[in-house]
Structures are given as C-alpha cells and as structure tokens.
Design an enzyme around this catalytic site. Structure first.
Site, PDB file in Angstrom:
ATOM      1  N   ASN A   2     -19.863 113.306  67.155  1.00 20.03           N
ATOM      2  CA  ASN A   2     -20.588 112.437  68.089  1.00 20.03           C
ATOM      3  C   ASN A   2     -20.007 112.573  69.504  1.00 20.03           C
ATOM      4  O   ASN A   2     -18.787 112.563  69.681  1.00 20.03           O
ATOM      5  CB  ASN A   2     -20.419 110.985  67.605  1.00 20.03           C
ATOM      6  CG  ASN A   2     -21.297 109.992  68.323  1.00 20.03           C
ATOM      7  OD1 ASN A   2     -22.508 110.177  68.418  1.00 20.03           O
ATOM      8  ND2 ASN A   2     -20.700 108.916  68.830  1.00 20.03           N
ATOM      9  N   HIS A  22     -26.034 107.825  76.674  1.00 22.64           N
ATOM     10  CA  HIS A  22     -25.828 106.785  77.698  1.00 22.64           C
ATOM     11  C   HIS A  22     -26.417 107.352  78.992  1.00 22.64           C
ATOM     12  O   HIS A  22     -25.816 108.210  79.635  1.00 22.64           O
ATOM     13  CB  HIS A  22     -24.335 106.474  77.854  1.00 22.64           C
ATOM     14  CG  HIS A  22     -23.725 105.890  76.620  1.00 22.64           C
ATOM     15  ND1 HIS A  22     -24.099 104.648  76.126  1.00 22.64           N
ATOM     16  CD2 HIS A  22     -22.785 106.368  75.775  1.00 22.64           C
ATOM     17  CE1 HIS A  22     -23.399 104.391  75.031  1.00 22.64           C
ATOM     18  NE2 HIS A  22     -22.600 105.408  74.791  1.00 22.64           N
ATOM     19  N   GLU A  44     -26.198 106.173  70.566  1.00 24.46           N
ATOM     20  CA  GLU A  44     -25.708 105.052  71.394  1.00 24.46           C
ATOM     21  C   GLU A  44     -26.616 104.843  72.600  1.00 24.46           C
ATOM     22  O   GLU A  44     -26.145 104.559  73.713  1.00 24.46           O
ATOM     23  CB  GLU A  44     -24.261 105.323  71.869  1.00 24.46           C
ATOM     24  CG  GLU A  44     -23.287 105.569  70.733  1.00 24.46           C
ATOM     25  CD  GLU A  44     -21.833 105.737  71.168  1.00 24.46           C
ATOM     26  OE1 GLU A  44     -21.501 105.420  72.323  1.00 24.46           O
ATOM     27  OE2 GLU A  44     -21.033 106.184  70.331  1.00 24.46           O
ATOM     28  N   ASP A  90     -28.664 103.896  75.651  1.00 19.95           N
ATOM     29  CA  ASP A  90     -28.896 102.852  76.657  1.00 19.95           C
ATOM     30  C   ASP A  90     -29.224 103.567  77.958  1.00 19.95           C
ATOM     31  O   ASP A  90     -28.842 104.724  78.146  1.00 19.95           O
ATOM     32  CB  ASP A  90     -27.730 101.849  76.783  1.00 19.95           C
ATOM     33  CG  ASP A  90     -26.352 102.464  76.902  1.00 19.95           C
ATOM     34  OD1 ASP A  90     -26.239 103.603  77.399  1.00 19.95           O
ATOM     35  OD2 ASP A  90     -25.366 101.798  76.524  1.00 19.95           O
TER      36      ASP A  90
HETATM   37  O1  G3I Z   1     -11.167  92.097  71.233  1.00 19.57           O
HETATM   38  C1  G3I Z   1     -10.524  91.951  72.485  1.00 19.57           C
HETATM   39  C2  G3I Z   1     -10.345  90.545  72.856  1.00 19.57           C
HETATM   40  O2  G3I Z   1      -9.500  89.937  71.920  1.00 19.57           O
HETATM   41  C3  G3I Z   1      -9.791  90.438  74.271  1.00 19.57           C
HETATM   42  O3  G3I Z   1      -9.726  89.107  74.663  1.00 19.57           O
HETATM   43  C4  G3I Z   1     -10.670  91.208  75.249  1.00 19.57           C
HETATM   44  C5  G3I Z   1     -10.104  91.218  76.658  1.00 19.57           C
HETATM   45  O4  G3I Z   1     -10.481  92.377  77.345  1.00 19.57           O
HETATM   46  O5  G3I Z   1     -10.751  92.524  74.814  1.00 19.57           O
HETATM   47  C6  G3I Z   1     -11.359  92.639  73.541  1.00 19.57           C
HETATM   48  O6  G3I Z   1     -11.471  94.003  73.192  1.00 19.57           O
HETATM   49  C7  G3I Z   1     -12.475  94.737  73.892  1.00 19.57           C
HETATM   50  C8  G3I Z   1     -13.483  95.255  72.889  1.00 19.57           C
HETATM   51  O7  G3I Z   1     -14.412  96.095  73.547  1.00 19.57           O
HETATM   52  C9  G3I Z   1     -14.259  94.121  72.212  1.00 19.57           C
HETATM   53  O8  G3I Z   1     -14.996  93.401  73.154  1.00 19.57           O
HETATM   54  C10 G3I Z   1     -11.792  95.867  74.617  1.00 19.57           C
HETATM   55  O9  G3I Z   1     -10.958  95.355  75.657  1.00 19.57           O
HETATM   56  C11 G3I Z   1     -12.821  96.785  75.194  1.00 19.57           C
HETATM   57  O10 G3I Z   1     -12.152  97.953  75.696  1.00 19.57           O
HETATM   58  C12 G3I Z   1     -13.781  97.219  74.127  1.00 19.57           C
HETATM   59  O11 G3I Z   1     -14.766  98.038  74.731  1.00 19.57           O
HETATM   60  C13 G3I Z   1     -15.499  98.842  73.849  1.00 19.57           C
HETATM   61  C14 G3I Z   1     -15.313 100.296  74.251  1.00 19.57           C
HETATM   62  O12 G3I Z   1     -16.125 101.124  73.416  1.00 19.57           O
HETATM   63  C15 G3I Z   1     -13.865 100.724  74.112  1.00 19.57           C
HETATM   64  O13 G3I Z   1     -13.685 102.046  74.475  1.00 19.57           O
HETATM   65  C16 G3I Z   1     -16.956  98.465  73.966  1.00 19.57           C
HETATM   66  O14 G3I Z   1     -17.150  97.150  73.438  1.00 19.57           O
HETATM   67  C17 G3I Z   1     -17.835  99.446  73.195  1.00 19.57           C
HETATM   68  O15 G3I Z   1     -19.197  99.218  73.492  1.00 19.57           O
HETATM   69  C18 G3I Z   1     -17.483 100.876  73.607  1.00 19.57           C
HETATM   70  O16 G3I Z   1     -18.258 101.754  72.825  1.00 19.57           O
HETATM   71  C19 G3I Z   1     -18.114 103.138  73.121  1.00 19.57           C
HETATM   72  C20 G3I Z   1     -18.261 103.888  71.805  1.00 19.57           C
HETATM   73  O17 G3I Z   1     -17.353 103.407  70.853  1.00 19.57           O
HETATM   74  C21 G3I Z   1     -18.088 105.389  72.005  1.00 19.57           C
HETATM   75  N1  G3I Z   1     -18.974 105.899  73.041  1.00 19.57           N
HETATM   76  C22 G3I Z   1     -18.921 105.175  74.321  1.00 19.57           C
HETATM   77  C23 G3I Z   1     -19.165 103.688  74.102  1.00 19.57           C
HETATM   78  C24 G3I Z   1     -19.202 102.940  75.421  1.00 19.57           C
HETATM   79  O18 G3I Z   1     -17.977 102.993  76.076  1.00 19.57           O
END
Ligand code: G3I
Length: 301
Positions: free
Chosen positions: A169, A205, A232, A234
């Site tokens: 992916n 994306h 994914e 969007d």
């Molecule tokens: O769970 C913690 C929470 O406890 C804390 O309070 C908060 C404060 O920042 O962070 C929370 O974790 C976050 C998590 O999402 C859940 O919301 C992380 O910081 C944050 O980095 C994380 O982001 C995710 C990201 O991947 C990480 O790389 C996004 O939700 C998610 O949509 C995104 O998804 C990725 C795919 O896996 C791979 N392809 C790209 C895509 C978009 O970036």
C-alpha cells in the site's frame, strides 16, 4: 443501489471507510457507517504502536472492537498495517539490524495469526517507497535491515493467514510516475519469483486534479496478476472535488481487478486532512455533492 454499499455490491465491489473505533458510540457517525459502508479499516488501531506497545505484549482491544462491529453489520475488514516506518512503538524505534528484523517478522506473524480468518486483505507493508524521481526505496530503520525485508514480511503473512489477500500500500502513486513504477517493478519481481503478493493499494490522497493516467496505472498493475484497491481516498475540497471522486470510482469500475474503494474517514470533521473537507459527508452527517458523484458512478454503466 440507493447507498454506497448496495450500489458497489451490485458491481461486485465493496465500499469502505476508515474508522476510529472511539467514534463507534457516536450515533450520527455509526448510522452513516452502517448504512453506507460494507468494509472497514482501522484508522490507527491495528498499527504496530497500537498492537504491540511493549515488545512481545500484544494489545488487540481496538482492533477487536472494529472486527466485532464489522461482523455484526455485514462488513469485511481491511487490515492496516503490519509494517510501516511510522507509528512504530518506541521500543522498535530503538532497534536495528537483526534484532529489528526479527521483531518485525514476529510482529507480522503474531498479528496476522491472531486475526486469521477475519481479514479480507492486509496492508502487509505500507509506504516503503521514496517520493520523488528515484523510484527506489525510502530510507527507514526497516529498509536498513536489508532490501529483502518486504518479501520476508509477505512470506510471514502468508504463512500466518493463508486466506487473507496480501497487499502493498502506498501514496503518490496516482498515475504512472517514478514512484509507482518502482512499486510496479517490485510487484513484477515478486510475481516472477513466487513471493506471495495478491494486491496493491493506491491510497489516493488527492488534491484538486487527478492524473490523466490514473486508470491506466491501476490497469498495468492488474495486468501483473494482482488485485488493486483504492485504499485511503480523500480529495481536496473545491469545485473539482465531486468530479474527482466520480472519476476515481469510474476508474475502479473500469478495471476488472479493482475490487473496492475505501475512503479515509466518514465525515469531513473525522478526516486527518481537517479543513480540506476531503470526504463524502459534511460535519453534520449530510451527503455532499461528492457523495452523489460516487453513487451515480457506481450506478451507471
Ligand atoms: O491517541 C493519541 C491521543 O491519546 C493523544 O492525546 C493525541 C494527541 O496528539 O494523539 C493521539 O494519537 C494520534 C492518532 O492519530 C489518533 O488520533 C496521533 O498523534 C496522530 O499522529 C495519529 O495520526 C494518524 C496518522 O495516520 C499517523 O501517521 C491519523 O489519525 C491517520 O489518519 C493517519 O493515517 C495514515 C495511514 O495510516 C497511512 N497513509 C496516510 C494516512 C494519513 O496520514
């Protein structure tokens, strides 16, 4: 069909959404999810940091919650992601060499074994190729364990869950370019040497334009003998958003081996892209014109 899931099913495809399990108790969210989608993927809960927070101690509560919801509502599950350079637990970030390689392969084996029989397709390896013109691998701690880490991961996943489709992916692979061609060459090599790989995920994306060779790129991978999936999706808000959602849907339907589409969230406010308002439902849960474009595309032809 009058919903995304029924219209996609009539075309032999699934229509999925990335889910944050914490929102499964929000009624607006879950009502849309259950009405419109027949596939789910965990936005975060099946990643390495979530599933193995301490080495050898596995945590499946978030993933299990999503699998239960899927099974109760007639949804298949995409597994995301066994190995990725991001969202690794701290202990893995501190490893290198054979210690990291062994830990990574053990992670693949343990998680794929735990979910055996419950996952339609696993993203075995996520985002291992570099952006830009090199067409080569991204530098990462995993890559530094040896160029064969990807095939080792696919072989371990196959042994652990022979029934799951095994996918590679990535993003910025939305047309024929250096990065997608690097991946294409890897898949061709894997197929020629019998390394188990069944599918390639195109994250999609997207911004305000769509590559003119988007469909041709999907087709060239399908012609290697793998399924392809939009994993994914969007799209940046604006006057072209609905057109691009519709065009991506038509491209998938035009490629026999494109088995389904997943959007990366439900409502605009659920999206990692924030003010891009990149999804099919607004923050109140209302259908956007992008939704109509997707549904019309699924129902035509
Ligand atoms: O769970 C913690 C929470 O406890 C804390 O309070 C908060 C404060 O920042 O962070 C929370 O974790 C976050 C998590 O999402 C859940 O919301 C992380 O910081 C944050 O980095 C994380 O982001 C995710 C990201 O991947 C990480 O790389 C996004 O939700 C998610 O949509 C995104 O998804 C990725 C795919 O896996 C791979 N392809 C790209 C895509 C978009 O970036």
């Amino acid at each position: 069909g009058t919903t995304l899931r029924t219209a996609a099913a009539e075309k032999g495809r699934y229509f999925g959404a990335a889910v944050a399990t914490g929102k499964l108790s929000t009624s607006t969210y879950v009502n849309i999810l259950n009405r419109e989608f027949n596939s789910v993927v965990a936005e975060n809960e099946m990643k390495w940091d979530a599933t193995e927070p301490q080495q050898g101690r596995f945590s499946y509560s978030g993933g299990d919650r999503l699998v239960s919801h899927a099974q109760a509502n007639g949804m298949s599950v995409r597994g995301h992601a066994l190995l990725w350079h991001q969202q690794q637990p701290g202990w893995a970030q501190g490893l290198s060499g054979s210690a990291l390689r062994n830990a990574a392969i053990n992670h693949v084996t343990q998680v794929a074994t735990y979910y055996r029989g419950k996952i339609y397709a696993w993203d075995v390896v996520n985002e291992a190729f570099a952006d830009g013109g090199s067409g080569g691998r991204r530098d990462s701690n995993l890559q530094r364990t040896g160029n064969d880490w990807i095939e080792a991961a696919f072989r371990a996943a196959r042994a652990a869950d022979p029934g799951a489709k095994l996918c590679y992916n990535d993003y910025n692979t939305d047309g024929i370019n250096a990065k997608s061609t690097g991946i294409y060459n890897m898949v061709r090599d894997f197929k020629s040497r019998g390394v188990p790989i069944d599918c390639v995920g195109f994250q999609s994306h997207l911004g305000t334009t769509l590559a003119g060779d988007y469909q041709a790129n999907l087709q060239r991978f399908a012609d290697l003998g793998v399924d392809v999936q939009i994993t994914e999706l969007d799209v940046m808000t604006g006057s072209n958003q609905a057109n691009i959602f519709g065009a991506v849907t038509r491209a998938c339907l035009a490629v026999t081996r494109c088995t389904g589409i997943t959007v990366w969230g439900v409502r605009d406010c659920d999206s990692w892209r924030g003010s891009d308002n990149a999804l099919l439902f607004d923050c109140n849960g209302n259908k956007k014109s992008a939704y109509d474009a997707v549904l019309n595309a699924l129902n035509s032809g």
